[in-house]
Enzyme design. Sequence first.
Site, PDB file in Angstrom:
ATOM      1  N   GLN A  55      -4.320  -1.730   9.759  1.00 57.11           N
ATOM      2  CA  GLN A  55      -4.269  -3.051   9.146  1.00 57.11           C
ATOM      3  C   GLN A  55      -4.771  -4.125  10.112  1.00 57.11           C
ATOM      4  O   GLN A  55      -4.315  -4.221  11.244  1.00 57.11           O
ATOM      5  CB  GLN A  55      -2.821  -3.361   8.711  1.00 57.11           C
ATOM      6  CG  GLN A  55      -2.658  -4.671   7.957  1.00 57.11           C
ATOM      7  CD  GLN A  55      -3.331  -4.664   6.578  1.00 57.11           C
ATOM      8  OE1 GLN A  55      -3.279  -3.686   5.843  1.00 57.11           O
ATOM      9  NE2 GLN A  55      -3.984  -5.764   6.229  1.00 57.11           N
ATOM     10  N   ASP A 107     -10.761   2.419   4.097  1.00 56.63           N
ATOM     11  CA  ASP A 107     -10.957   0.965   3.999  1.00 56.63           C
ATOM     12  C   ASP A 107     -12.447   0.626   3.892  1.00 56.63           C
ATOM     13  O   ASP A 107     -12.812  -0.502   3.576  1.00 56.63           O
ATOM     14  CB  ASP A 107     -10.389   0.268   5.260  1.00 56.63           C
ATOM     15  CG  ASP A 107      -9.129  -0.522   4.958  1.00 56.63           C
ATOM     16  OD1 ASP A 107      -8.874  -0.798   3.773  1.00 56.63           O
ATOM     17  OD2 ASP A 107      -8.402  -0.859   5.907  1.00 56.63           O
ATOM     18  N   LYS A 122       0.837  -1.205   0.000  1.00 58.91           N
ATOM     19  CA  LYS A 122       0.000   0.000   0.000  1.00 58.91           C
ATOM     20  C   LYS A 122       0.874   1.257   0.000  1.00 58.91           C
ATOM     21  O   LYS A 122       0.621   2.209  -0.754  1.00 58.91           O
ATOM     22  CB  LYS A 122      -0.933  -0.006   1.224  1.00 58.91           C
ATOM     23  CG  LYS A 122      -2.036  -1.058   1.099  1.00 58.91           C
ATOM     24  CD  LYS A 122      -2.767  -1.350   2.397  1.00 58.91           C
ATOM     25  CE  LYS A 122      -3.690  -2.557   2.215  1.00 58.91           C
ATOM     26  NZ  LYS A 122      -4.373  -2.986   3.441  1.00 58.91           N
TER      27      LYS A 122
END
Length: 293
Positions: free
Chosen positions: A96, A119, A52
């Site tokens: 994450q 997200d 990412k």
Amino acid sequence: MQLLDGKLLSENIKAEIAAEVENIRQKGGKIPHLAAVLVGENPASQVYVNSKIKSCEQVGFKSTLIQRNADVTEAELLEIVQGLNNDPDVDGFIVQLPLPKHISEEKITLAIDHRKDVDGFHPVNFGRMAQGMPAFLPATPFGIMEMLRRYNIETAGKHCVVLGRSNIVGTPMSLLLSRKGYPGDCTVTLTHSRTRDLPAEVRRADIVVAAIGIPQFVKGDWVKEGAVVVDVGINRIPDATKKSGTRLVGDVDFDEVAPKCSHITPVPGGVGLMTVTALLMNTLKACRKEIYS
Ligand code: NAD
């Protein structure tokens, strides 16, 4: 059979995003900024977060990586989240998952400002998505929708069978494909571990989305001739012919299923790369305040 090439597609989309960032830069506008929080030493999480951050660099975004050891407390992590919520330079950020057992993923997700939730895991974004309102879509389903759109896959009136009902893939995928518009307007069956006769359900599908986490689970005789197959699974299996002793496979038995499909995503090189690219698309939207002003 045509491959749905996530590598090629994400390179094209990243080039479009990079051109847009260059345009912003020339006009003296704000450069999109994504932050990522990584807790602990989970090797898969490290790979995902690194990819990412690298993708941000490729398109000219600013990125920040915040790392903490696995023994970080929930209170400390909540403080980091608050800091990112309040930082005007950060357009969007991710924490994450998975997190260590002593930290509540639900608490952390709820603490993220939904306007920065690139997200798309916050219930505000999930609820807005379910109602067809503008929202940050969860990255994997968003990447798959973009893939179907860019490959002009026909979806209206098609029967789609989704395998797996997780909050981050299966359930949102079933909602998005049943929503009005393109890609969408599908008749969707959402299947899971308690589904009876899964092969019979899959055989009825024009579009199959497999997200269960079991290597090569979907077999050739489960799939209708001409079906479109999207394989979300990322599973590592032993392979003595490889230097590492392992290789990545999806939830679909590619060798058996591919000859029967009109289109199929490979693993690797399919959905995984589109997921990272979707995160960049969400960050650009956040910077431009396209979803929330
Ligand atoms: P999860 O582990 O949260 O959930 C798995 C789902 O599969 C559950 O809903 C369960 O009911 C269902 N399931 C389990 N066994 C089943 C069976 N025998 N028959 C039918 N359904 C069954 O899943 P997840 O987080 O959505 O991940 C699924 C897979 O996708 C994993 O391999 C994961 O690594 C991968 N993944 C890939 C990406 C990507 O970017 N490509 C993103 C997220 C997840």
